[in-house]
Design a protein around this motif. Structure first.
Motif, PDB file in Angstrom:
ATOM      1  N   GLU A  34      -1.456  28.483 -14.436  1.00 13.67           N
ATOM      2  CA  GLU A  34      -1.950  29.574 -13.602  1.00 13.67           C
ATOM      3  C   GLU A  34      -2.574  30.685 -14.433  1.00 13.67           C
TER       4      GLU A  34
ATOM      5  N   THR B 279      -6.576  31.598 -14.531  1.00 13.10           N
ATOM      6  CA  THR B 279      -7.096  32.914 -14.174  1.00 13.10           C
ATOM      7  C   THR B 279      -8.061  33.414 -15.227  1.00 13.10           C
TER       8      THR B 279
ATOM      9  N   LYS C 211     -11.218  31.277 -15.211  1.00 12.08           N
ATOM     10  CA  LYS C 211     -11.930  31.552 -13.965  1.00 12.08           C
ATOM     11  C   LYS C 211     -12.728  32.860 -14.092  1.00 12.08           C
ATOM     12  N   ASN C 212     -12.067  33.901 -14.643  1.00 13.24           N
ATOM     13  CA  ASN C 212     -12.745  35.176 -14.819  1.00 13.24           C
ATOM     14  C   ASN C 212     -13.924  35.037 -15.765  1.00 13.24           C
TER      15      ASN C 212
END
Ligand SMILES: [Zn+2]
Length: 328
Positions: A209, A213, A216-217
């Motif tokens: 996770e 994140t 993804k950013n």
């Protein structure tokens, strides 16, 4: 609870052993559940609590009123304690709080269950105060003290509890679980998280996770440079990131997902795995399907190169410069 605690796939042997103990009516009044961080101590304790409080036949049944209340993390006979912050100690205040309810009859069940998370964070005074309950245990209570540092508990506490040790989970089981949980996630990410987790499903989940994140950013930032930034911003993006091989591959697979999001937004068929829909629609208006295909193909090509051990920086710089072509 991020995973259904009634799931028996982790710590199966220990859960089955506990259920046998439960059905034989030989419950201890205190258990010390030990195992490293992420080995499933909390889930084990909830599973055991569900078994104790269950009113169904095959305990824990998962469907009786009591099991349902536990699923919603609201059962009047379950009491969960722990440090207020990760860093803080558990003081005698907690034991005073427990004292208010421990000698009362259960509200709905035959028993009351107390779970103390991070038990090793109890200071000596708290442990000594807790011992009083173990010396003259109220019939209706069962304690679970969870710890990854059993040596920080007083020997007197340890000797009065029954010890349940949890062990690492096989990597293949963690992978199977994560694949089920994240059916759309890139398999290399899952395998890498499971590999780094040292047998801990909890740790694998956190790694996946957290990493997801960050990546993804990054992919969203890169998209903003491609579609509304300067050539220089796109070209210099990777210089600051310093990706290793795994991160570079994760970034590229996130970029492929992202182009797919924009592609679908263009076709007015929303299914955004990575970008919020309004962002995907904004970029969709700024580009063409041919250009999106081109970015995706370049990302696939760069991914394969990096997978085949080429120089990471060179491949990414080349990818950025090729992608810049769509601005012309
Ligand atoms: Zn039940």
């Amino acid at each position: 609870m991020s995973l259904d605690f009634l799931d028996k796939r982790f710590n199966t042997k220990e859960k089955e052993a506990f259920c046998r103990e439960l059905s034989s009516g030989k419950l201890s009044h205190a258990y010390i559940v030990e195992g490293e961080e992420g080995f499933g101590k909390t889930f084990f304790a909830y599973y055991a609590a569900a078994g104790i409080l269950c009113t169904g036949k095959s305990k824990p049944c998962g469907s009786c009123g009591s099991c349902k209340k536990l699923r919603q993390n609201f059962h009047p006979d379950l009491f969960v304690y722990g440090p207020e912050k990760d860093s803080s100690l558990i003081t005698v205040g907690m034991v005073r709080d427990i004292k208010k309810t421990v000698f009362l009859l259960p509200n709905e069940s035959d028993k009351k269950v107390y779970i103390i998370k991070d038990g090793h964070k109890m200071n000596t005074q708290a442990q000594n105060a807790l011992l009083k309950f173990f010396e003259e245990p109220p019939n209706s209570t069962v304690f679970f003290i969870l710890t990854d540092k059993k040596e920080s508990l007083l020997p007197t506490v340890i000797s009065r509890g029954r010890i349940i040790t949890l062990y690492p989970t096989a990597k293949s089981d963690i992978i199977a679980w994560l694949e089920e949980k994240y059916p759309r996630k890139d398999n290399t990410e899952i395998v890498s998280a499971a590999g780094m987790a040292e047998g801990s499903p909890g740790k694998a989940l956190t790694l996946l996770e957290k990493k997801y994140t960050a990546i993804k950013n990054d992919a969203c930032e890169f998209a903003s440079f491609i579609f509304s930034g300067t050539e220089f911003e796109t070209a210099s993006f990777f210089k600051l990131k310093r990706y290793d091989r795994t991160k570079a591959k994760e970034f590229l697979s996130a970029t492929i997902t992202l182009t797919d999001d924009i592609f679908r937004a263009k076709q007015k068929y929303p299914r955004c795995a990575l970008l919020p829909f309004d962002k995907a629609a904004e970029y969709a208006a700024l580009t063409t399907e041919t250009k999106l295909m081109f970015i995706a193909e370049e990302a696939v090509r760069a991914y394969e190169s990096i997978n085949a051990n080429t120089n990471i920086n060179l491949t990414l710089t080349c990818f950025a410069s090729r992608v810049n072509d769509i601005k012309r």
